[in-house]
Design an enzyme around this catalytic site. Structure first.
Site, PDB file in Angstrom:
ATOM      1  N   CYS A 136      26.177  48.833  40.049  1.00 41.44           N
ATOM      2  CA  CYS A 136      25.148  49.660  40.670  1.00 41.44           C
ATOM      3  C   CYS A 136      23.927  48.780  40.955  1.00 41.44           C
ATOM      4  O   CYS A 136      23.640  47.842  40.235  1.00 41.44           O
ATOM      5  CB  CYS A 136      24.688  50.828  39.822  1.00 41.44           C
ATOM      6  N   ARG A 148      27.047  44.952  44.236  1.00 41.79           N
ATOM      7  CA  ARG A 148      27.068  45.450  42.848  1.00 41.79           C
ATOM      8  C   ARG A 148      27.763  46.805  42.729  1.00 41.79           C
ATOM      9  O   ARG A 148      28.008  47.283  41.616  1.00 41.79           O
ATOM     10  CB  ARG A 148      25.634  45.579  42.326  1.00 41.79           C
ATOM     11  N   TRP A 155      28.241  52.379  41.641  1.00 33.87           N
ATOM     12  CA  TRP A 155      29.616  52.130  41.204  1.00 33.87           C
ATOM     13  C   TRP A 155      29.871  53.183  40.133  1.00 33.87           C
ATOM     14  O   TRP A 155      29.298  53.144  39.047  1.00 33.87           O
ATOM     15  CB  TRP A 155      29.745  50.722  40.632  1.00 33.87           C
ATOM     16  N   ASN A 201      21.072  52.672  36.301  1.00 30.73           N
ATOM     17  CA  ASN A 201      22.271  51.862  36.062  1.00 30.73           C
ATOM     18  C   ASN A 201      22.568  51.923  34.580  1.00 30.73           C
ATOM     19  O   ASN A 201      21.641  51.924  33.769  1.00 30.73           O
ATOM     20  CB  ASN A 201      22.016  50.380  36.392  1.00 30.73           C
ATOM     21  N   GLY A 202      23.833  51.942  34.211  1.00 30.10           N
ATOM     22  CA  GLY A 202      24.179  51.948  32.787  1.00 30.10           C
ATOM     23  C   GLY A 202      24.878  53.234  32.414  1.00 30.10           C
ATOM     24  O   GLY A 202      25.304  54.011  33.278  1.00 30.10           O
ATOM     25  N   GLU A 226      44.231  32.424  37.446  1.00 29.79           N
ATOM     26  CA  GLU A 226      43.134  32.684  38.379  1.00 29.79           C
ATOM     27  C   GLU A 226      43.678  33.014  39.774  1.00 29.79           C
ATOM     28  O   GLU A 226      43.176  33.918  40.448  1.00 29.79           O
ATOM     29  CB  GLU A 226      42.199  31.469  38.406  1.00 29.79           C
ATOM     30  N   LYS A 232      42.989  36.519  41.722  1.00 31.78           N
ATOM     31  CA  LYS A 232      42.392  36.572  43.069  1.00 31.78           C
ATOM     32  C   LYS A 232      43.241  37.416  43.996  1.00 31.78           C
ATOM     33  O   LYS A 232      42.742  38.234  44.752  1.00 31.78           O
ATOM     34  CB  LYS A 232      42.308  35.170  43.661  1.00 31.78           C
ATOM     35  N   GLU A 255      43.128  41.253  42.977  1.00 30.42           N
ATOM     36  CA  GLU A 255      41.866  41.991  43.124  1.00 30.42           C
ATOM     37  C   GLU A 255      41.471  42.206  44.577  1.00 30.42           C
ATOM     38  O   GLU A 255      40.800  43.189  44.872  1.00 30.42           O
ATOM     39  CB  GLU A 255      40.735  41.357  42.306  1.00 30.42           C
ATOM     40  N   HIS A 289      61.245  33.417  29.345  1.00 25.62           N
ATOM     41  CA  HIS A 289      61.132  34.414  28.279  1.00 25.62           C
ATOM     42  C   HIS A 289      60.833  35.804  28.824  1.00 25.62           C
ATOM     43  O   HIS A 289      60.298  36.643  28.096  1.00 25.62           O
ATOM     44  CB  HIS A 289      60.066  33.964  27.270  1.00 25.62           C
ATOM     45  N   LYS A 335      30.579  43.524  41.470  1.00 29.42           N
ATOM     46  CA  LYS A 335      30.157  42.291  40.814  1.00 29.42           C
ATOM     47  C   LYS A 335      29.327  42.673  39.593  1.00 29.42           C
ATOM     48  O   LYS A 335      28.699  43.715  39.583  1.00 29.42           O
ATOM     49  CB  LYS A 335      29.276  41.527  41.808  1.00 29.42           C
TER      50      LYS A 335
HETATM   51  C1  F6R Z   1      36.976  38.032  39.324  1.00 31.57           C
HETATM   52  C2  F6R Z   1      35.642  38.298  38.824  1.00 31.57           C
HETATM   53  C3  F6R Z   1      35.514  38.860  37.461  1.00 31.57           C
HETATM   54  C4  F6R Z   1      34.375  38.157  36.714  1.00 31.57           C
HETATM   55  C5  F6R Z   1      34.130  38.837  35.363  1.00 31.57           C
HETATM   56  C6  F6R Z   1      33.079  38.118  34.547  1.00 31.57           C
HETATM   57  O1  F6R Z   1      36.951  37.495  40.612  1.00 31.57           O
HETATM   58  O2  F6R Z   1      34.678  38.076  39.493  1.00 31.57           O
HETATM   59  O3  F6R Z   1      36.703  38.768  36.757  1.00 31.57           O
HETATM   60  O4  F6R Z   1      34.708  36.817  36.533  1.00 31.57           O
HETATM   61  O5  F6R Z   1      33.735  40.150  35.581  1.00 31.57           O
HETATM   62  O6  F6R Z   1      31.864  38.072  35.217  1.00 31.57           O
HETATM   63  P1  F6R Z   1      30.729  37.079  34.801  1.00 31.57           P
HETATM   64  O7  F6R Z   1      31.237  35.709  35.013  1.00 31.57           O
HETATM   65  O8  F6R Z   1      29.571  37.425  35.664  1.00 31.57           O
HETATM   66  O9  F6R Z   1      30.455  37.323  33.338  1.00 31.57           O
END
Ligand code: F6R
Length: 612
Positions: A2, A27, A73, A99-100, A485, A489, A492, A508, A607
């Site tokens: 948010c 966000r 969000w 937010n929260g 990773e 990617k 997501e 396994h 994010k």
């Molecule tokens: C994946 C992604 C998330 C962040 C995770 C941690 O692309 O962006 O998995 O890596 O939410 O976020 P930070 O690094 O901001 O603590």
């Protein structure tokens, strides 16, 4: 999660709020709203992106020099117009964005219902705004800020809020516990935002709020207090953010821009720290704690998501080179699983945003248990950077694409430097190896450019596999976390189910998945594991899986064995995570785009996960 923006000053608030919300849209983006004071508080909110809100607001009264806005969000209640913020109290006295999560919302709601309050939305925020109004109307001679403080003393949970009161046309109130807020100080104008992105084009002077701070901007005067109404000291800091980082810079998407920025990102990360001419690594932020770090009996790395993958690479590096035992923990597990933390332990938290709720909670827990807390963080002034004893900024610049790309490379770059420096301080690496690896790292940005030149080739591979339902990623050693990773990617942003595995684990279980519909992406440059991974690839081919390999240039053997090949320049194994992750990022980007997905704002994600 948010985004909050607020403005009070002499300019029209609405354009500043909308622009600010667009800057914060990464966000959270399921609904948005604004409230602007123009004689009365006009409130507009709408499901969907900011664009939808703008359409909805056009031709309505949006005048006024005081306002708040929010991009959501969803936590409590589905994304719709009613649950969107701002929320208004029952008698229209207060309007609030939040937010929260208010954890005791059910008890508070019950008490308010007894007082005759009625609720329209499913949100915890509507309860909070009515609680503020309840205190305001219950007491005589009370001002808005006092009512806000009284309400917040009853709240259990996390909040970053901005509040307007319809009886105080010259007042903007903000408060924080657990959800970041920053105040921008301009000339006769003030800004409130959940990060600096909406503020940077107006002023560089900011105050980062701490937990339990209440900021009151009243009649052009800014004061900071705590919940008990005691004044708090104001530390004005300078923003370390370049406005250019907030634009797409000619690319179609932030994610693509950020992938292509990585040669520069890595250079920015090691600038002033890596000195090939002198064969030296200087991590200024860790100078004071280096002796303690070198003497540590163990190191615990805590992080989430992509940062956790970087942490795993850190484990392999630090154990191999510095010979310090390392454990890598998901912050969300570590904070609840009652781990053994000893006084001499060193905890290294890794976070792009520095605001991830689980990481911050795990840090607090480890701190209480007597551990020394260090951080690797991208966002200057973030909560993590303020609660750690020492640390290293990654200097990756603003990362706006929700899927993390350049922040990962910057974190890995810091971890390589840290492992090598520790190995050097501890006498675990020869001068020659130290020098060679410093030179190797310095050469990485140029090598990355040659991989980015393969973008069209990678797009054509994505075209071939874009309709897959599942994908399997395999790697060994440093490249096992890269496989994780790559899988993260892809899932997501393209919503294809993908799994990352250490290649040796394939037998396994995951081998059961292999058929001629499954793309298996194998990260297989020529390193110590090469022969082993070659036999894993043969096993996949024997079961008619489609193999896409990432190989060292000139590797004819793997070329023959694979359905599709992406080459990377030859490099030392330590550097291969930086090189091999790029094709995986591009593969995900193109796949997602071809499937019609929103790569910068994938569904359900946002994010900065500032809630649990
Ligand atoms: C994946 C992604 C998330 C962040 C995770 C941690 O692309 O962006 O998995 O890596 O939410 O976020 P930070 O690094 O901001 O603590």
């Amino acid at each position: 999660m948010c985004g909050i923006v607020g403005y009070i000053g002499t300019k029209e608030a609405y354009p500043i709020l909308i622009k600010g919300l667009k800057r914060l849209e990464y966000r959270g983006y399921d609904s948005a709203g604004v409230a602007v004071f123009n004689g009365k508080i006009n409130l507009y909110k709408h499901k969907g992106k900011i664009k939808e809100l703008e359409k909805f607001v056009s031709a309505k009264d949006i005048g006024g020099t005081l306002g708040i806005g929010h991009t959501r969000w969803a936590t409590h209640g589905e994304p719709n117009d009613t649950n969107a913020h701002p929320h208004r109290s029952m008698n229209d006295l207060f309007t609030l964005v939040h937010n929260g999560i208010i954890e005791n919302y059910a008890d508070l709601k019950k008490d308010l219902i007894k007082q005759g309050y009625k609720f329209n939305s499913d949100t915890d925020t509507e309860i909070l705004v009515n609680l503020v109004e309840f205190f305001y109307t219950r007491e005589d001679d009370i001002d808005a800020e006092t009512a806000v403080r009284m309400a917040l003393t009853k709240v259990v949970g996390a909040y970053g809020i901005a509040v307007l009161c319809s009886e105080e046309p010259g007042t903007l109130i903000a408060a924080r516990k657990g959800s970041p807020l920053v105040i921008g100080i301009g000339s006769n104008e003030y800004f409130v935002a959940s990060d600096a992105a909406p503020i940077v084009e107006y002023t560089n002077n900011v105050v980062y709020m701490n937990d339990y701070d209440v900021a009151v901007i009243k009649n052009n005067k800014f004061t900071l207090k705590n919940l008990q109404n005691n004044p708090m000291s104001l530390t004005i800091e300078q923003l370390d953010l370049n406005i250019g980082e907030l634009d797409k810079g000619g690319f179609d998407h932030f994610m693509l821009k950020e992938i292509f920025e990585q040669p520069k990102t890595i250079e920015d990360t090691f600038r002033g720290r890596l000195n090939p001419a002198k064969s030296e690594i200087v991590l200024g932020g860790l100078l004071d704690v280096m002796p303690k770090l070198a003497a540590a009996e163990r190191l615990i790395i805590i992080s989430c998501g992509t940062s956790w993958h970087a942490g795993l690479i850190g484990e392999y590096l630090i154990e191999e080179y510095a010979k310090i035992p390392v454990e890598v923990e998901y912050a969300s597990e570590f904070r609840y699983r009652k781990p053994v933390i000893r006084k001499g332990d060193i905890v290294l938290a890794i976070s792009q945003s520095g605001e991830t709720a689980d990481t911050l909670a795990a840090v607090e827990m480890a701190k209480d248990a007597g551990a020394t807390i260090l951080g690797i963080c991208n966002v200057t002034g973030s909560t993590l950077s303020r609660v750690t004893e020492a640390g290293v900024y990654t200097h990756a610049g603003a990362e706006i694409g929700v899927a993390s790309t350049k922040a990962f490379s910057a974190q890995v770059t810091v971890l390589i430097m840290l492992a090598l420096k520790l190995a050097y301080v501890k006498g675990e690496i020869s001068d020659k190896d130290y020098k060679d690896l410093i030179e190797e790292l310095a050469a990485i940005p140029e090598k990355l450019k040659t991989i980015l030149d393969n973008n069209d080739h990678i797009r054509s591979i994505a075209e071939k596999y874009k309709d897959s339902v599942n994908a399997l990623y395999l790697g060994r050693g440093y490249l096992f976390p890269v496989a994780l990773e790559g899988a993260l990617k892809l899932k997501e942003i393209s919503y294809i189910h993908a799994e990352g595995y250490p290649a040796g684990e394939m037998k396994h279980g995951p081998i059961a998945l292999i058929d001629n519909n499954l793309p298996v992406i194998v990260v297989a440059p020529q390193d110590d594991y090469y022969e082993k991974i070659l036999s894993n690839i043969r096993e996949v081919k024997a079961r008619r899986g489609n193999v896409i390999t990432i190989v060292t240039e000139g590797d004819e053997k793997l070329k023959e064995l694979s359905d599709d090949v992406i080459t990377i320049p030859r490099s030392h194994p330590v550097m291969t995570p930086l090189l091999t992750v790029i094709p995986l990022q591009l593969f995900s980007y193109h796949t997602a785009l071809m499937r019609g997905c929103n790569v910068d704002q994938p569904r359900n994600l946002a994010k900065s996960v500032t809630v649990e």
